[in-house]
Write a protein that holds these residues in place. Structure first.
Motif, PDB file in Angstrom:
ATOM      1  N   ALA A 352      22.677  16.786  82.808  1.00 56.37           N
ATOM      2  CA  ALA A 352      23.900  17.192  82.119  1.00 56.37           C
ATOM      3  C   ALA A 352      24.606  15.927  81.661  1.00 56.37           C
ATOM      4  CB  ALA A 352      24.795  18.003  83.047  1.00 56.37           C
ATOM      5  N   TYR A 353      25.270  16.028  80.525  1.00 57.77           N
ATOM      6  CA  TYR A 353      25.952  14.855  79.980  1.00 57.77           C
ATOM      7  C   TYR A 353      27.417  15.154  79.709  1.00 57.77           C
ATOM      8  CZ  TYR A 353      21.729  12.080  79.245  1.00 57.77           C
ATOM      9  OH  TYR A 353      20.581  11.337  79.438  1.00 57.77           O
ATOM     10  N   THR A 354      28.222  14.103  79.818  1.00 55.16           N
ATOM     11  CA  THR A 354      29.591  14.139  79.335  1.00 55.16           C
ATOM     12  C   THR A 354      29.704  13.104  78.225  1.00 55.16           C
ATOM     13  OG1 THR A 354      31.933  13.839  79.888  1.00 55.16           O
ATOM     14  CG2 THR A 354      30.345  12.528  81.144  1.00 55.16           C
ATOM     15  N   GLY A 355      30.363  13.473  77.142  1.00 49.04           N
ATOM     16  CA  GLY A 355      30.473  12.559  76.018  1.00 49.04           C
ATOM     17  C   GLY A 355      31.615  12.951  75.111  1.00 49.04           C
ATOM     18  N   GLY A 356      31.914  12.096  74.157  1.00 48.95           N
ATOM     19  CA  GLY A 356      32.991  12.349  73.217  1.00 48.95           C
ATOM     20  C   GLY A 356      34.275  11.635  73.579  1.00 48.95           C
ATOM     21  N   ALA A 357      34.457  11.346  74.866  1.00 55.60           N
ATOM     22  CA  ALA A 357      35.641  10.643  75.372  1.00 55.60           C
ATOM     23  C   ALA A 357      35.353  10.291  76.826  1.00 55.60           C
ATOM     24  CB  ALA A 357      36.888  11.520  75.253  1.00 55.60           C
ATOM     25  N   PRO A 358      36.125   9.389  77.420  1.00 58.70           N
ATOM     26  CA  PRO A 358      35.872   9.021  78.820  1.00 58.70           C
ATOM     27  C   PRO A 358      36.182  10.174  79.771  1.00 58.70           C
ATOM     28  CG  PRO A 358      37.229   7.369  77.706  1.00 58.70           C
ATOM     29  CD  PRO A 358      37.175   8.564  76.809  1.00 58.70           C
ATOM     30  N   LEU A 359      35.392  10.280  80.819  1.00 60.70           N
ATOM     31  CA  LEU A 359      35.633  11.232  81.901  1.00 60.70           C
ATOM     32  C   LEU A 359      36.094  10.453  83.122  1.00 60.70           C
ATOM     33  CD1 LEU A 359      35.375  14.173  83.003  1.00 60.70           C
ATOM     34  CD2 LEU A 359      33.056  13.575  83.716  1.00 60.70           C
ATOM     35  N   GLY A 360      37.128  10.956  83.789  1.00 64.13           N
ATOM     36  CA  GLY A 360      37.645  10.276  84.970  1.00 64.13           C
ATOM     37  C   GLY A 360      36.573  10.087  86.035  1.00 64.13           C
ATOM     38  N   PRO A 361      36.548   8.935  86.716  1.00 64.62           N
ATOM     39  CA  PRO A 361      35.512   8.664  87.719  1.00 64.62           C
ATOM     40  C   PRO A 361      35.518   9.653  88.872  1.00 64.62           C
ATOM     41  CG  PRO A 361      37.245   6.994  87.797  1.00 64.62           C
ATOM     42  CD  PRO A 361      37.474   7.795  86.554  1.00 64.62           C
ATOM     43  N   ASP A 362      36.683  10.154  89.263  1.00 62.88           N
ATOM     44  CA  ASP A 362      36.734  11.115  90.371  1.00 62.88           C
ATOM     45  C   ASP A 362      36.058  12.426  89.988  1.00 62.88           C
ATOM     46  OD1 ASP A 362      38.217   9.321  91.991  1.00 62.88           O
ATOM     47  OD2 ASP A 362      40.052   9.899  90.962  1.00 62.88           O
ATOM     48  N   THR A 363      36.312  12.878  88.770  1.00 60.41           N
ATOM     49  CA  THR A 363      35.668  14.106  88.291  1.00 60.41           C
ATOM     50  C   THR A 363      34.162  13.902  88.174  1.00 60.41           C
ATOM     51  OG1 THR A 363      37.675  14.620  87.030  1.00 60.41           O
ATOM     52  CG2 THR A 363      35.676  15.820  86.446  1.00 60.41           C
ATOM     53  N   PHE A 364      33.758  12.771  87.636  1.00 66.14           N
ATOM     54  CA  PHE A 364      32.339  12.447  87.495  1.00 66.14           C
ATOM     55  C   PHE A 364      31.640  12.481  88.850  1.00 66.14           C
ATOM     56  CE2 PHE A 364      28.814   9.421  87.262  1.00 66.14           C
ATOM     57  CZ  PHE A 364      28.195   9.776  86.079  1.00 66.14           C
ATOM     58  N   ARG A 365      32.224  11.817  89.834  1.00 66.96           N
ATOM     59  CA  ARG A 365      31.586  11.745  91.157  1.00 66.96           C
ATOM     60  C   ARG A 365      31.554  13.098  91.850  1.00 66.96           C
ATOM     61  NH1 ARG A 365      34.461   6.540  91.633  1.00 66.96           N
ATOM     62  NH2 ARG A 365      32.905   4.876  91.439  1.00 66.96           N
ATOM     63  N   PHE A 366      32.550  13.946  91.594  1.00 66.32           N
ATOM     64  CA  PHE A 366      32.540  15.261  92.224  1.00 66.32           C
ATOM     65  C   PHE A 366      31.289  16.035  91.821  1.00 66.32           C
ATOM     66  CE2 PHE A 366      33.197  19.812  91.791  1.00 66.32           C
ATOM     67  CZ  PHE A 366      33.497  20.163  93.095  1.00 66.32           C
ATOM     68  N   PHE A 367      31.016  16.106  90.526  1.00 64.45           N
ATOM     69  CA  PHE A 367      29.853  16.886  90.077  1.00 64.45           C
ATOM     70  C   PHE A 367      28.549  16.230  90.508  1.00 64.45           C
ATOM     71  CE2 PHE A 367      33.127  18.528  87.155  1.00 64.45           C
ATOM     72  CZ  PHE A 367      32.937  19.876  87.376  1.00 64.45           C
ATOM     73  N   ARG A 368      28.484  14.917  90.488  1.00 63.57           N
ATOM     74  CA  ARG A 368      27.288  14.242  91.002  1.00 63.57           C
ATOM     75  C   ARG A 368      27.078  14.583  92.473  1.00 63.57           C
ATOM     76  NH1 ARG A 368      23.416  11.857  88.225  1.00 63.57           N
ATOM     77  NH2 ARG A 368      23.052  10.607  90.078  1.00 63.57           N
ATOM     78  N   SER A 369      28.158  14.616  93.222  1.00 67.22           N
ATOM     79  CA  SER A 369      28.043  14.788  94.676  1.00 67.22           C
ATOM     80  C   SER A 369      27.551  16.178  95.062  1.00 67.22           C
ATOM     81  CB  SER A 369      29.392  14.516  95.340  1.00 67.22           C
ATOM     82  OG  SER A 369      30.338  15.521  95.040  1.00 67.22           O
ATOM     83  N   VAL A 370      27.804  17.187  94.215  1.00 63.06           N
ATOM     84  CA  VAL A 370      27.355  18.537  94.563  1.00 63.06           C
ATOM     85  C   VAL A 370      25.993  18.846  93.963  1.00 63.06           C
ATOM     86  CG1 VAL A 370      29.707  19.390  94.869  1.00 63.06           C
ATOM     87  CG2 VAL A 370      28.597  19.611  92.621  1.00 63.06           C
ATOM     88  N   GLY A 371      25.294  17.828  93.475  1.00 66.15           N
ATOM     89  CA  GLY A 371      23.906  18.008  93.070  1.00 66.15           C
ATOM     90  C   GLY A 371      23.669  18.245  91.598  1.00 66.15           C
ATOM     91  N   ILE A 372      24.671  18.022  90.752  1.00 71.59           N
ATOM     92  CA  ILE A 372      24.491  18.153  89.304  1.00 71.59           C
ATOM     93  C   ILE A 372      24.212  16.765  88.744  1.00 71.59           C
ATOM     94  CG2 ILE A 372      25.617  18.740  87.125  1.00 71.59           C
ATOM     95  CD1 ILE A 372      27.267  20.813  88.755  1.00 71.59           C
ATOM     96  N   ASN A 373      23.110  16.638  88.035  1.00 67.13           N
ATOM     97  CA  ASN A 373      22.690  15.339  87.501  1.00 67.13           C
ATOM     98  C   ASN A 373      23.519  14.997  86.263  1.00 67.13           C
ATOM     99  OD1 ASN A 373      21.247  12.967  87.060  1.00 67.13           O
ATOM    100  ND2 ASN A 373      19.599  14.019  85.959  1.00 67.13           N
ATOM    101  N   LEU A 374      24.816  14.773  86.493  1.00 70.13           N
ATOM    102  CA  LEU A 374      25.744  14.462  85.415  1.00 70.13           C
ATOM    103  C   LEU A 374      25.667  12.980  85.067  1.00 70.13           C
ATOM    104  CD1 LEU A 374      28.048  15.245  83.498  1.00 70.13           C
ATOM    105  CD2 LEU A 374      29.642  14.876  85.401  1.00 70.13           C
TER     106      LEU A 374
END
Length: 643
Positions: A352-374
């Motif tokens: 999964a990707y996020t793009g178009g603008a910066p995503l906050g590091p806390d939000t990014f790490r949350f989804f990574r931590s629950v097993g989503i390959n963001l």
């Protein structure tokens, strides 16, 4: 990948070699309805000939407006079969925005989704002198319409079949006459610094971008893709059209914007792309559900969330996980992480990707931590949306990844990121001066982003170059970073940070109306509107605590000292944000100058008169007195208060 030079040739190839495989699905009345590559090609074939019967010729522009619908994608390809150029526009654009884009692009044919969009276009007829045909997909409410411009999608296709019978070789000749250097798409920029610009992208540009993505990422013919992003965004054009044609995976159109979350869960795509706003909304929904759960469920979620985030930080640092932590993660996978991914509709996602603008590091790490390959992806409309992305093992919230194969990146003396790519645009339509300002004489694109290459070879984007500044004491100031930290709170919908050349950081905040409204209702707080909710003292105290939580993770100099809750949401119709939710910072700074002066002038409140714009172009005014709150001790150095 194939060496087919244009998008119509890729479509025709797919119909030939994988004709029975599903190309497009659309959910209608709760049922997924599929069209094979053969059927999809036949539809494009008929509509293209129908357009030819109506006089559509090489070089003309066809616009589509509406939600993601197979026929709107087919219409763009049909125009390209004839050597035409597709111009997708944002479906929620107000009249003034639509007129500018459609007139500037010299659009002659528009394919609209439904009655709402048809009414919008017909109301602008007198301001679109080149327009000669408006086709519609959904006939609901349009049966009794009688207008010289109007035709149904079925009528166009029927005219195409008749025209094809009389000219059996016409379409093959038109497709054969096209080349990779022909323009395929006019993608209008979001216009953060002014009016949108028409980015000219050729077939070769788009196909090269798809080729480079495939070389860097695991994309499979058996993948399922959900088409829900705005069709006017270059990201949707690249993935929902070009990538699908190049690889042959299946695109799926949800029933409506309101059912996207349900349809996402039902479909279970293998790949997913979303801008930061979507990821922030998904996180907010998780946080709200957790807050509403029973004590036992809430405690379990919080405990296993902390475990997952600890493990993600250790992985990011390259440390081995101890056996006890691996065991806890295994239990969490059964109880929390797996069910959560399934509820979000991301249970089968490989990447999964996020793009178009910066995503906050806390939000990014949350989804990574629950097993989503963001992972992060970086690009620009002028680059077909692609310049860099993160490999699976190198996901990092602080970078946008490695530069893609065949793309070159350099950093100029001012710190601006410069890119050279095979997917580089052909220039801005009818704006040669803007093209010369953006492209150097030797072929480099000035991205407008400030950044650097880190020791691992990853590209790091700090902020928009024009927005990076310093506080009065010389401390670096990157507003987007602070805004994303604030938006990690489920109660904060939008934030605009100020601080350049100022003694401290201050912020304007728009609450998340749904989350804060839910919070207020649980506490018996009565309110009548967004303005009323934001002015409530208890809501202000709630947000103050959220700001303080954010500040606890920041260096002292970068903390938000003062804030104000806005009386309205930031709105694209009011030019405060773009259609892709990027802040129009210069415009906002000018519009809210009185607020900024009050924030730094020691005032405890400020009277704000705000213009709002309705979708039909009508305007109104909100007048209110807004309280200003301190989140932290404010430095003694303050600017004189303005009367």
């Amino acid at each position: 990948m194939s060496d087919e030079a244009t998008l119509p040739r890729l479509l025709r190839r797919n119909a030939r070699i994988m004709g029975d495989r599903p190309a497009m699905r659309e959910k209608r009345r709760g049922i997924w309805q599929s069209a094979s590559w053969t059927q999809y090609w036949q539809q494009v074939h008929d509509v293209a000939l129908g357009l030819a019967a109506h006089g559509f010729a090489r070089g003309e522009k066809l616009a589509v407006i509406g939600d993601n619908r197979p026929r709107l994608y087919a219409a763009q390809l049909a125009a390209q079969c004839l050597g035409g150029i597709a111009v997708p526009v944002y479906q929620d654009s107000i009249a003034a925005e639509l007129v500018y884009v459609l007139d500037h692009a010299e659009v002659t044919v528009i394919v609209a989704e439904d009655q709402e969009q048809v009414d919008k276009i017909l109301s602008l007829e007198d301001r679109l002198p080149r327009l000669r045909l408006v086709a519609y997909d959904d006939p609901l409410g349009l049966r009794q319409y009688r207008h010289r411009l109007l035709a149904s999608f079925e009528d166009i296709a029927a005219a195409g079949r008749a025209h094809g019978a009389a000219h059996p070789d016409l379409l093959d000749q038109e497709i054969a006459g096209g080349s990779g250097d022909d323009l395929a798409l006019l993608a209008y920029t979001s216009g953060t610094t002014g009016i949108p610009k028409g980015v000219m992208l050729s077939h070769r540009n788009l196909i090269e971008a798809a080729r480079m993505f495939v070389a860097a990422e695991d994309v499979r013919q058996t993948d399922e893709w959900l088409c829900y992003l705005p069709m006017a965004w270059v990201g949707d054009a690249l993935y929902s059209t070009v990538m699908s044609l190049a690889i042959g995976f299946t695109c799926n159109c949800p029933e409506s914007p309101e059912t996207v979350q349900r349809d996402l869960r039902e479909l279970g795509p293998m790949a997913f792309l979303a801008p930061p706003r979507i990821w922030e909304n998904l996180l907010t929904s998780v946080q709200v559900r957790s807050a509403d759960a029973s004590f036992v469920k809430r405690t379990l979620f919080d405990q296993f969330r902390r475990i997952a985030e600890k493990a993600e930080l250790m992985r990011a640092d390259g440390r081995e996980l101890p056996a006890t932590l691996r065991l806890a993660l295994w239990i969490g996978e059964i109880l929390i992480y797996g069910p959560l991914r399934d509820r979000l509709g991301l249970g089968r996602v490989r990447w999964a990707y996020t793009g178009g603008a910066p995503l906050g590091p806390d939000t990014f790490r949350f989804f990574r931590s629950v097993g989503i390959n963001l992972k992060q992806i970086y690009g620009a409309t002028e680059l077909c949306g692609l310049a860099a992305l993160q490999p699976d093992a190198e996901a990092d919230p602080n970078t946008v990844g490695r530069v893609c194969p065949d793309i070159k990146v350099t950093i100029d003396r001012s710190g601006e990121v410069m890119v050279r790519s095979p997917a580089m645009f052909q220039g801005y339509y009818k704006q040669p001066d803007a093209t010369r300002e953006t492209m150097t004489a030797d072929g480099w694109l000035r991205t407008g982003d400030a950044g650097f290459i880190d020791p691992r070879g990853h590209l790091v984007i700090i902020d928009r170059a024009r927005d990076v500044g310093k506080l009065a004491d010389g401390t670096p100031f990157a507003p987007q970073y602070l805004e994303n930290k604030l938006k990690f709170s489920p109660f904060i919908g939008e934030a605009v940070a100020f601080g350049h050349a100022r003694p401290f950081v201050a912020a304007m905040i728009a609450v998340n109306a749904e989350t804060v409204g839910h919070w207020a209702e649980r506490r018996g707080i009565v309110y009548t509107s967004f303005q009323d909710l934001s002015a409530n003292p208890e809501v202000r105290e709630l947000v103050r605590e959220e700001v303080r939580k954010c500040n606890a993770t920041l260096p002292a100099a970068a903390r938000v000292r003062r804030f104000l809750l806005l009386n309205k949401e930031l709105d694209a119709d009011d030019n405060e944000v773009t259609r892709t939710r990027k802040i129009r910072r210069r415009f906002v700074t000018e519009k809210y100058d009185a607020v900024i002066q009050a924030l730094y002038g020691g005032r405890s409140d400020v009277e704000l008169v705000t213009d709002i714009t309705f979708e039909d172009g009508r305007r109104s005014t909100i007048r209110s007195n807004l309280a200003i709150d301190n989140a932290e001790d404010v430095p003694a150095l303050m600017e004189p208060a303005h009367a």
